[in-house]
Design a protein around this motif. Sequence first.
Motif, PDB file in Angstrom:
ATOM      1  N   SER A  45      -5.724   5.636  -0.209  1.00 55.96           N
ATOM      2  CA  SER A  45      -4.632   5.022  -0.515  1.00 55.96           C
ATOM      3  C   SER A  45      -4.529   4.062  -1.629  1.00 55.96           C
ATOM      4  O   SER A  45      -5.896   3.843  -2.090  1.00 55.96           O
ATOM      5  CB  SER A  45      -4.427   3.762   0.855  1.00 55.96           C
ATOM      6  OG  SER A  45      -3.829   4.397   1.902  1.00 55.96           O
ATOM      7  N   MET A  46      -3.736   3.320  -2.263  1.00 59.10           N
ATOM      8  CA  MET A  46      -3.930   2.421  -3.286  1.00 59.10           C
ATOM      9  C   MET A  46      -3.288   0.854  -2.852  1.00 59.10           C
ATOM     10  O   MET A  46      -2.132   1.172  -2.350  1.00 59.10           O
ATOM     11  CB  MET A  46      -3.319   2.733  -4.834  1.00 59.10           C
ATOM     12  CG  MET A  46      -1.727   3.095  -4.832  1.00 59.10           C
ATOM     13  SD  MET A  46      -1.331   3.636  -6.370  1.00 59.10           S
ATOM     14  CE  MET A  46       0.130   4.484  -5.997  1.00 59.10           C
ATOM     15  N   ILE A  47      -3.790   0.002  -3.100  1.00 62.10           N
ATOM     16  CA  ILE A  47      -3.187  -1.273  -2.812  1.00 62.10           C
ATOM     17  C   ILE A  47      -2.945  -2.012  -3.955  1.00 62.10           C
ATOM     18  O   ILE A  47      -3.747  -2.112  -4.942  1.00 62.10           O
ATOM     19  CB  ILE A  47      -4.491  -2.014  -1.930  1.00 62.10           C
ATOM     20  CG1 ILE A  47      -4.868  -0.911  -0.711  1.00 62.10           C
ATOM     21  CG2 ILE A  47      -4.180  -3.422  -1.591  1.00 62.10           C
ATOM     22  CD1 ILE A  47      -6.352  -1.348  -0.597  1.00 62.10           C
ATOM     23  N   LEU A  48      -1.911  -2.431  -4.083  1.00 58.97           N
ATOM     24  CA  LEU A  48      -1.298  -3.096  -5.154  1.00 58.97           C
ATOM     25  C   LEU A  48      -0.916  -4.655  -4.800  1.00 58.97           C
ATOM     26  O   LEU A  48      -0.274  -4.934  -3.903  1.00 58.97           O
ATOM     27  CB  LEU A  48      -0.145  -2.459  -5.815  1.00 58.97           C
ATOM     28  CG  LEU A  48      -0.471  -1.322  -6.710  1.00 58.97           C
ATOM     29  CD1 LEU A  48       0.302  -0.178  -6.563  1.00 58.97           C
ATOM     30  CD2 LEU A  48      -0.522  -1.942  -8.086  1.00 58.97           C
ATOM     31  N   SER A  49      -1.112  -5.617  -5.507  1.00 61.18           N
ATOM     32  CA  SER A  49      -0.687  -6.817  -5.523  1.00 61.18           C
ATOM     33  C   SER A  49      -0.125  -7.311  -6.811  1.00 61.18           C
ATOM     34  O   SER A  49      -0.479  -6.870  -8.052  1.00 61.18           O
ATOM     35  CB  SER A  49      -1.567  -8.311  -5.084  1.00 61.18           C
ATOM     36  OG  SER A  49      -2.840  -8.002  -6.289  1.00 61.18           O
ATOM     37  N   ALA A  50       1.100  -8.029  -6.647  1.00 59.40           N
ATOM     38  CA  ALA A  50       1.490  -8.643  -7.938  1.00 59.40           C
ATOM     39  C   ALA A  50       2.323 -10.060  -7.584  1.00 59.40           C
ATOM     40  O   ALA A  50       2.558 -10.348  -6.362  1.00 59.40           O
ATOM     41  CB  ALA A  50       2.771  -7.647  -8.219  1.00 59.40           C
ATOM     42  N   ARG A  51       2.646 -10.744  -8.436  1.00 56.99           N
ATOM     43  CA  ARG A  51       2.997 -12.100  -8.256  1.00 56.99           C
ATOM     44  C   ARG A  51       4.403 -12.233  -8.846  1.00 56.99           C
ATOM     45  O   ARG A  51       4.535 -11.726 -10.125  1.00 56.99           O
ATOM     46  CB  ARG A  51       1.873 -12.999  -8.981  1.00 56.99           C
ATOM     47  CG  ARG A  51       2.410 -14.527  -8.614  1.00 56.99           C
ATOM     48  CD  ARG A  51       1.017 -15.478  -9.145  1.00 56.99           C
ATOM     49  NE  ARG A  51       0.623 -15.132 -10.575  1.00 56.99           N
ATOM     50  CZ  ARG A  51       1.325 -15.534 -11.458  1.00 56.99           C
ATOM     51  NH1 ARG A  51       2.499 -16.132 -11.321  1.00 56.99           N
ATOM     52  NH2 ARG A  51       0.801 -15.176 -12.689  1.00 56.99           N
ATOM     53  N   LYS A  52       5.321 -12.935  -8.394  1.00 52.33           N
ATOM     54  CA  LYS A  52       6.462 -13.441  -8.870  1.00 52.33           C
ATOM     55  C   LYS A  52       6.250 -14.710  -9.810  1.00 52.33           C
ATOM     56  O   LYS A  52       5.598 -15.716  -9.351  1.00 52.33           O
ATOM     57  CB  LYS A  52       7.447 -13.852  -7.408  1.00 52.33           C
ATOM     58  CG  LYS A  52       8.903 -14.239  -8.173  1.00 52.33           C
ATOM     59  CD  LYS A  52       9.778 -14.587  -7.178  1.00 52.33           C
ATOM     60  CE  LYS A  52      11.107 -15.074  -7.536  1.00 52.33           C
ATOM     61  NZ  LYS A  52      12.071 -14.958  -6.275  1.00 52.33           N
ATOM     62  N   PRO A  53       6.806 -14.749 -10.767  1.00 50.99           N
ATOM     63  CA  PRO A  53       6.508 -15.873 -11.751  1.00 50.99           C
ATOM     64  C   PRO A  53       6.665 -17.135 -11.212  1.00 50.99           C
ATOM     65  O   PRO A  53       7.924 -17.211 -10.582  1.00 50.99           O
ATOM     66  CB  PRO A  53       7.428 -15.701 -13.053  1.00 50.99           C
ATOM     67  CG  PRO A  53       7.571 -14.123 -13.159  1.00 50.99           C
ATOM     68  CD  PRO A  53       7.713 -13.762 -11.474  1.00 50.99           C
TER      69      PRO A  53
ATOM     70  N   THR B 178       0.900  -1.254  -0.058  1.00 47.92           N
ATOM     71  CA  THR B 178       0.175  -0.123   0.092  1.00 47.92           C
ATOM     72  C   THR B 178       1.024   1.309   0.044  1.00 47.92           C
ATOM     73  O   THR B 178       1.976   1.159   0.555  1.00 47.92           O
ATOM     74  CB  THR B 178      -0.983  -0.157   1.124  1.00 47.92           C
ATOM     75  OG1 THR B 178      -0.093   0.045   2.525  1.00 47.92           O
ATOM     76  CG2 THR B 178      -1.715  -1.075   1.375  1.00 47.92           C
ATOM     77  N   THR B 179       0.561   2.380  -0.361  1.00 50.01           N
ATOM     78  CA  THR B 179       0.941   3.661  -0.671  1.00 50.01           C
ATOM     79  C   THR B 179      -0.148   4.773  -0.650  1.00 50.01           C
ATOM     80  O   THR B 179      -1.061   4.137  -1.372  1.00 50.01           O
ATOM     81  CB  THR B 179       1.934   3.827  -1.559  1.00 50.01           C
ATOM     82  OG1 THR B 179       2.907   4.880  -1.477  1.00 50.01           O
ATOM     83  CG2 THR B 179       1.497   3.536  -2.901  1.00 50.01           C
ATOM     84  N   PRO B 180       0.190   5.811  -0.222  1.00 53.80           N
ATOM     85  CA  PRO B 180      -0.813   6.847  -0.570  1.00 53.80           C
ATOM     86  C   PRO B 180      -1.103   7.074  -1.939  1.00 53.80           C
ATOM     87  O   PRO B 180      -0.307   6.841  -2.746  1.00 53.80           O
ATOM     88  CB  PRO B 180      -0.238   8.269   0.087  1.00 53.80           C
ATOM     89  CG  PRO B 180       0.574   7.737   1.239  1.00 53.80           C
ATOM     90  CD  PRO B 180       1.184   6.388   0.600  1.00 53.80           C
ATOM     91  N   TYR B 181      -2.397   7.313  -2.394  1.00 53.28           N
ATOM     92  CA  TYR B 181      -2.703   7.346  -3.783  1.00 53.28           C
ATOM     93  C   TYR B 181      -2.688   8.904  -4.106  1.00 53.28           C
ATOM     94  O   TYR B 181      -3.234   9.828  -3.571  1.00 53.28           O
ATOM     95  CB  TYR B 181      -4.608   6.920  -3.945  1.00 53.28           C
ATOM     96  CG  TYR B 181      -4.695   7.095  -5.233  1.00 53.28           C
ATOM     97  CD1 TYR B 181      -4.548   6.106  -6.225  1.00 53.28           C
ATOM     98  CD2 TYR B 181      -5.860   8.182  -5.676  1.00 53.28           C
ATOM     99  CE1 TYR B 181      -4.920   6.415  -7.389  1.00 53.28           C
ATOM    100  CE2 TYR B 181      -6.223   8.349  -6.799  1.00 53.28           C
ATOM    101  CZ  TYR B 181      -5.843   7.413  -7.764  1.00 53.28           C
ATOM    102  OH  TYR B 181      -6.198   7.514  -9.188  1.00 53.28           O
ATOM    103  N   HIS B 182      -1.802   9.105  -5.527  1.00 50.16           N
ATOM    104  CA  HIS B 182      -1.882  10.223  -5.832  1.00 50.16           C
ATOM    105  C   HIS B 182      -2.339  10.257  -7.270  1.00 50.16           C
ATOM    106  O   HIS B 182      -1.550   9.751  -8.180  1.00 50.16           O
ATOM    107  CB  HIS B 182      -0.406  10.718  -5.826  1.00 50.16           C
ATOM    108  CG  HIS B 182       0.054  11.027  -4.566  1.00 50.16           C
ATOM    109  ND1 HIS B 182      -0.236  12.249  -3.703  1.00 50.16           N
ATOM    110  CD2 HIS B 182       0.580  10.341  -3.828  1.00 50.16           C
ATOM    111  CE1 HIS B 182       0.270  12.313  -2.600  1.00 50.16           C
ATOM    112  NE2 HIS B 182       0.792  11.045  -2.250  1.00 50.16           N
ATOM    113  N   GLY B 183      -3.541  10.496  -7.598  1.00 51.49           N
ATOM    114  CA  GLY B 183      -4.128  10.189  -8.599  1.00 51.49           C
ATOM    115  C   GLY B 183      -4.241  11.694  -9.593  1.00 51.49           C
ATOM    116  O   GLY B 183      -4.072  12.533  -8.800  1.00 51.49           O
ATOM    117  N   TYR B 184      -4.699  11.536 -10.605  1.00 50.16           N
ATOM    118  CA  TYR B 184      -4.780  12.927 -11.423  1.00 50.16           C
ATOM    119  C   TYR B 184      -6.016  13.852 -11.003  1.00 50.16           C
ATOM    120  O   TYR B 184      -5.819  14.870 -11.021  1.00 50.16           O
ATOM    121  CB  TYR B 184      -4.981  12.588 -13.018  1.00 50.16           C
ATOM    122  CG  TYR B 184      -3.912  11.773 -13.646  1.00 50.16           C
ATOM    123  CD1 TYR B 184      -2.833  12.417 -13.720  1.00 50.16           C
ATOM    124  CD2 TYR B 184      -3.917  10.408 -13.957  1.00 50.16           C
ATOM    125  CE1 TYR B 184      -1.562  11.874 -14.048  1.00 50.16           C
ATOM    126  CE2 TYR B 184      -2.868   9.695 -14.411  1.00 50.16           C
ATOM    127  CZ  TYR B 184      -1.628  10.256 -14.511  1.00 50.16           C
ATOM    128  OH  TYR B 184      -0.463   9.585 -15.007  1.00 50.16           O
TER     129      TYR B 184
END
Length: 167
Positions: free
Chosen positions: A158-166, A93-99
Motif C-alpha cells: 500500500s501507499m499512504i499519502l497525506s496532504a494539507r488544505k491551505p 491509502t491505496t494499493p501501491y502500483h510502482g514501476y
Amino acid sequence: MCVSAGSGPCADPAAGVDVAGVDLSESGIALARRTHPGVGFEVASVTDNLTSLFERRFDAVTSLEVVEHLYDPRAYVAALFDVLEPGGTVIMTTPYHGYLTNPALAAAGQLDDHFTVLWDGGHIKFWLRRTLSVLLTEAGFEDVRFRGGGRLPWLWKSMILSARKPA
C-alpha cells in the motif's frame, strides 16, 4: 474532528474527538452505528457534499482503500477538500502500483490474478505515487507526502499519502 470515508477507524467521542463516517454500504453503516453509538455514520457516497451532510467541516479526513474503486476520483478529492477546515489534513491509502511491482507480479505469475477483470466491484483505477499526487494538487491540496507500507521497499503493498488544505 475527523471524518472517515470508507471503513476507516473511529475514535471515542467521549475522548473529545468529533467523528463522522460515510459509506455506501447500508449493512456496513448499520454495523458501525451498533458498534459506535453516538458517532454520526451516514449512508452516502464519498463524492456527495459531505459539508452539507454533516453541517460542519473537519480538521482531518481518513480515506482507506477507497480511491481505487471510484469512477470519478476528481469529484472525490474535491469533496474531501471541501469538508476540511483550512489547514486540515487528508490521509489516504491505496494499493501501491510502482514501476517494479508489475514486473515482479508478472515474473511470479500473479499479474492476471492481481489485475483480474472478473472481480465484480473491484479496483477500477490503479494509482502510482505521481498520479495520486497530481490528483491531490489539482484539487488544491499542498504538502503531499508519501510512504510505502507492507512488503519490501518499492514493492510495497500500500501507499499512504497525506496532504494539507491551505490555511
